[in-house]
Design a protein around this motif. Structure first.
Motif, PDB file in Angstrom:
ATOM      1  N   GLY A 282     -66.316  30.556 -18.286  1.00 31.04           N
ATOM      2  CA  GLY A 282     -66.688  31.147 -19.567  1.00 31.04           C
ATOM      3  C   GLY A 282     -67.767  30.326 -20.235  1.00 31.04           C
ATOM      4  N   THR A 283     -68.800  31.005 -20.719  1.00 31.08           N
ATOM      5  CA  THR A 283     -69.885  30.360 -21.449  1.00 31.08           C
ATOM      6  C   THR A 283     -69.867  30.904 -22.863  1.00 31.08           C
ATOM      7  N   GLY A 284     -69.781  30.020 -23.831  1.00 29.27           N
ATOM      8  CA  GLY A 284     -69.653  30.418 -25.224  1.00 29.27           C
ATOM      9  C   GLY A 284     -70.942  30.873 -25.854  1.00 29.27           C
ATOM     10  N   ILE A 285     -70.827  31.345 -27.087  1.00 31.65           N
ATOM     11  CA  ILE A 285     -71.996  31.812 -27.818  1.00 31.65           C
ATOM     12  C   ILE A 285     -72.729  30.658 -28.495  1.00 31.65           C
ATOM     13  N   TYR A 286     -72.140  29.482 -28.515  1.00 34.80           N
ATOM     14  CA  TYR A 286     -72.789  28.298 -29.076  1.00 34.80           C
ATOM     15  C   TYR A 286     -73.224  27.372 -27.947  1.00 34.80           C
ATOM     16  N   ASP A 287     -74.197  26.537 -28.228  1.00 35.81           N
ATOM     17  CA  ASP A 287     -74.692  25.587 -27.229  1.00 35.81           C
ATOM     18  C   ASP A 287     -73.577  24.652 -26.772  1.00 35.81           C
ATOM     19  N   ASN A 288     -73.637  24.282 -25.500  1.00 37.36           N
ATOM     20  CA  ASN A 288     -72.720  23.312 -24.900  1.00 37.36           C
ATOM     21  C   ASN A 288     -71.260  23.741 -24.912  1.00 37.36           C
ATOM     22  N   VAL A 289     -70.996  25.028 -24.930  1.00 33.96           N
ATOM     23  CA  VAL A 289     -69.619  25.509 -24.865  1.00 33.96           C
ATOM     24  C   VAL A 289     -69.437  26.181 -23.504  1.00 33.96           C
ATOM     25  N   PHE A 290     -68.673  25.517 -22.633  1.00 33.92           N
ATOM     26  CA  PHE A 290     -68.438  26.002 -21.276  1.00 33.92           C
ATOM     27  C   PHE A 290     -67.034  25.605 -20.860  1.00 33.92           C
ATOM     28  N   LEU A 291     -66.386  26.485 -20.130  1.00 34.34           N
ATOM     29  CA  LEU A 291     -65.038  26.196 -19.658  1.00 34.34           C
ATOM     30  C   LEU A 291     -64.820  26.887 -18.316  1.00 34.34           C
ATOM     31  N   ARG A 292     -64.243  26.147 -17.378  1.00 41.34           N
ATOM     32  CA  ARG A 292     -63.921  26.693 -16.051  1.00 41.34           C
ATOM     33  C   ARG A 292     -62.427  26.494 -15.819  1.00 41.34           C
ATOM     34  N   ALA A 293     -61.796  27.558 -15.348  1.00 41.02           N
ATOM     35  CA  ALA A 293     -60.378  27.489 -14.989  1.00 41.02           C
ATOM     36  C   ALA A 293     -60.233  27.888 -13.531  1.00 41.02           C
ATOM     37  N   VAL A 294     -59.433  27.131 -12.807  1.00 43.48           N
ATOM     38  CA  VAL A 294     -59.130  27.441 -11.423  1.00 43.48           C
ATOM     39  C   VAL A 294     -57.636  27.755 -11.362  1.00 43.48           C
ATOM     40  N   ALA A 295     -57.333  29.002 -11.017  1.00 42.10           N
ATOM     41  CA  ALA A 295     -55.946  29.437 -10.904  1.00 42.10           C
ATOM     42  C   ALA A 295     -55.636  29.616  -9.426  1.00 42.10           C
ATOM     43  N   GLU A 296     -54.535  29.011  -8.994  1.00 46.27           N
ATOM     44  CA  GLU A 296     -54.193  29.060  -7.574  1.00 46.27           C
ATOM     45  C   GLU A 296     -52.697  29.277  -7.404  1.00 46.27           C
ATOM     46  N   PHE A 297     -52.357  30.239  -6.556  1.00 43.52           N
ATOM     47  CA  PHE A 297     -50.957  30.463  -6.232  1.00 43.52           C
ATOM     48  C   PHE A 297     -50.523  29.450  -5.186  1.00 43.52           C
ATOM     49  N   GLN A 298     -49.463  28.708  -5.515  1.00 44.44           N
ATOM     50  CA  GLN A 298     -48.863  27.754  -4.580  1.00 44.44           C
ATOM     51  C   GLN A 298     -47.359  27.949  -4.637  1.00 44.44           C
ATOM     52  N   ASP A 299     -46.783  28.357  -3.531  1.00 42.97           N
ATOM     53  CA  ASP A 299     -45.337  28.598  -3.453  1.00 42.97           C
ATOM     54  C   ASP A 299     -44.870  29.574  -4.538  1.00 42.97           C
ATOM     55  N   SER A 300     -45.584  30.671  -4.678  1.00 47.27           N
ATOM     56  CA  SER A 300     -45.278  31.738  -5.640  1.00 47.27           C
ATOM     57  C   SER A 300     -45.416  31.296  -7.095  1.00 47.27           C
ATOM     58  N   GLN A 301     -45.986  30.140  -7.338  1.00 48.84           N
ATOM     59  CA  GLN A 301     -46.247  29.659  -8.693  1.00 48.84           C
ATOM     60  C   GLN A 301     -47.750  29.638  -8.923  1.00 48.84           C
ATOM     61  N   LEU A 302     -48.183  30.090 -10.073  1.00 44.81           N
ATOM     62  CA  LEU A 302     -49.598  30.056 -10.409  1.00 44.81           C
ATOM     63  C   LEU A 302     -49.903  28.762 -11.140  1.00 44.81           C
ATOM     64  N   GLU A 303     -50.725  27.931 -10.548  1.00 51.08           N
ATOM     65  CA  GLU A 303     -51.140  26.661 -11.141  1.00 51.08           C
ATOM     66  C   GLU A 303     -52.562  26.825 -11.673  1.00 51.08           C
ATOM     67  N   VAL A 304     -52.799  26.405 -12.911  1.00 46.07           N
ATOM     68  CA  VAL A 304     -54.122  26.530 -13.519  1.00 46.07           C
ATOM     69  C   VAL A 304     -54.621  25.135 -13.891  1.00 46.07           C
ATOM     70  N   SER A 305     -55.850  24.841 -13.489  1.00 51.20           N
ATOM     71  CA  SER A 305     -56.488  23.585 -13.894  1.00 51.20           C
ATOM     72  C   SER A 305     -57.754  23.931 -14.676  1.00 51.20           C
ATOM     73  N   TRP A 306     -58.100  23.063 -15.623  1.00 46.55           N
ATOM     74  CA  TRP A 306     -59.226  23.314 -16.533  1.00 46.55           C
ATOM     75  C   TRP A 306     -60.299  22.268 -16.339  1.00 46.55           C
ATOM     76  N   ASP A 307     -61.552  22.707 -16.458  1.00 40.36           N
ATOM     77  CA  ASP A 307     -62.707  21.809 -16.374  1.00 40.36           C
ATOM     78  C   ASP A 307     -63.670  22.191 -17.492  1.00 40.36           C
ATOM     79  N   TYR A 308     -63.994  21.230 -18.337  1.00 40.86           N
ATOM     80  CA  TYR A 308     -64.848  21.493 -19.498  1.00 40.86           C
ATOM     81  C   TYR A 308     -66.305  21.142 -19.246  1.00 40.86           C
ATOM     82  N   ASN A 309     -66.651  20.717 -18.034  1.00 38.60           N
ATOM     83  CA  ASN A 309     -68.018  20.321 -17.721  1.00 38.60           C
ATOM     84  C   ASN A 309     -68.704  21.367 -16.891  1.00 38.60           C
ATOM     85  N   LYS A 310     -69.980  21.530 -17.127  1.00 38.36           N
ATOM     86  CA  LYS A 310     -70.760  22.490 -16.333  1.00 38.36           C
ATOM     87  C   LYS A 310     -71.050  21.946 -14.982  1.00 38.36           C
TER      88      LYS A 310
END
Length: 127
Positions: free
Chosen positions: A99-127
């Motif tokens: 996701g890229t925001g409407i303001y400068d320097n606003v960016f967020l990446r999420a990686v969602a991965e199914f592992q053993d029927s559980q959804l794990e989400v990790s976040w990264d705030y850097n481009k």
């Protein structure tokens, strides 16, 4: 005017100028922070709807336990909102949402991965 009055007027002008600059900077940081929070909420919504796509059978326009070929049209939020623009990439059990925001320097990446029927989400705030 006396020299004391001129000095006092100059000092007050400088203090008010610095206070104005600090207030504007603080307001911009607050807007960026609010935009980042809103993007995070949108990404959570995207991931939540992508789970439905993941579990839905291919004959019902789903992924059949895969994020392969997922498109923004598969998600009700689409690829943009008033908060920013989004891209999603699916590969097997992994979904990447950026996701890229409407303001400068606003960016967020999420990686969602199914592992053993559980959804794990990790976040990264850097481009």
């Amino acid at each position: 005017m006396g020299q004391q009055q001129i000095l006092l007027l100059t000092l007050v002008t400088i203090v008010v100028g610095i206070a104005t600059i600090v207030a504007i900077d603080t307001m911009q940081e607050s807007q960026q922070s609010s935009n980042l929070d809103a993007i995070q909420q949108d990404i959570i919504l995207i991931i939540n709807e992508a789970q439905g796509y993941y579990y839905r059978h291919e004959t019902m326009d789903g992924g059949g336990r895969s994020f392969d070929e997922i498109q923004p049209l598969d998600i009700s939020i689409g690829d943009s909102t008033k908060n920013g623009t989004y891209s999603l990439t699916g590969n097997g059990n992994t979904l990447v949402v950026e996701g890229t925001g409407i303001y400068d320097n606003v960016f967020l990446r999420a990686v969602a991965e199914f592992q053993d029927s559980q959804l794990e989400v990790s976040w990264d705030y850097n481009k």
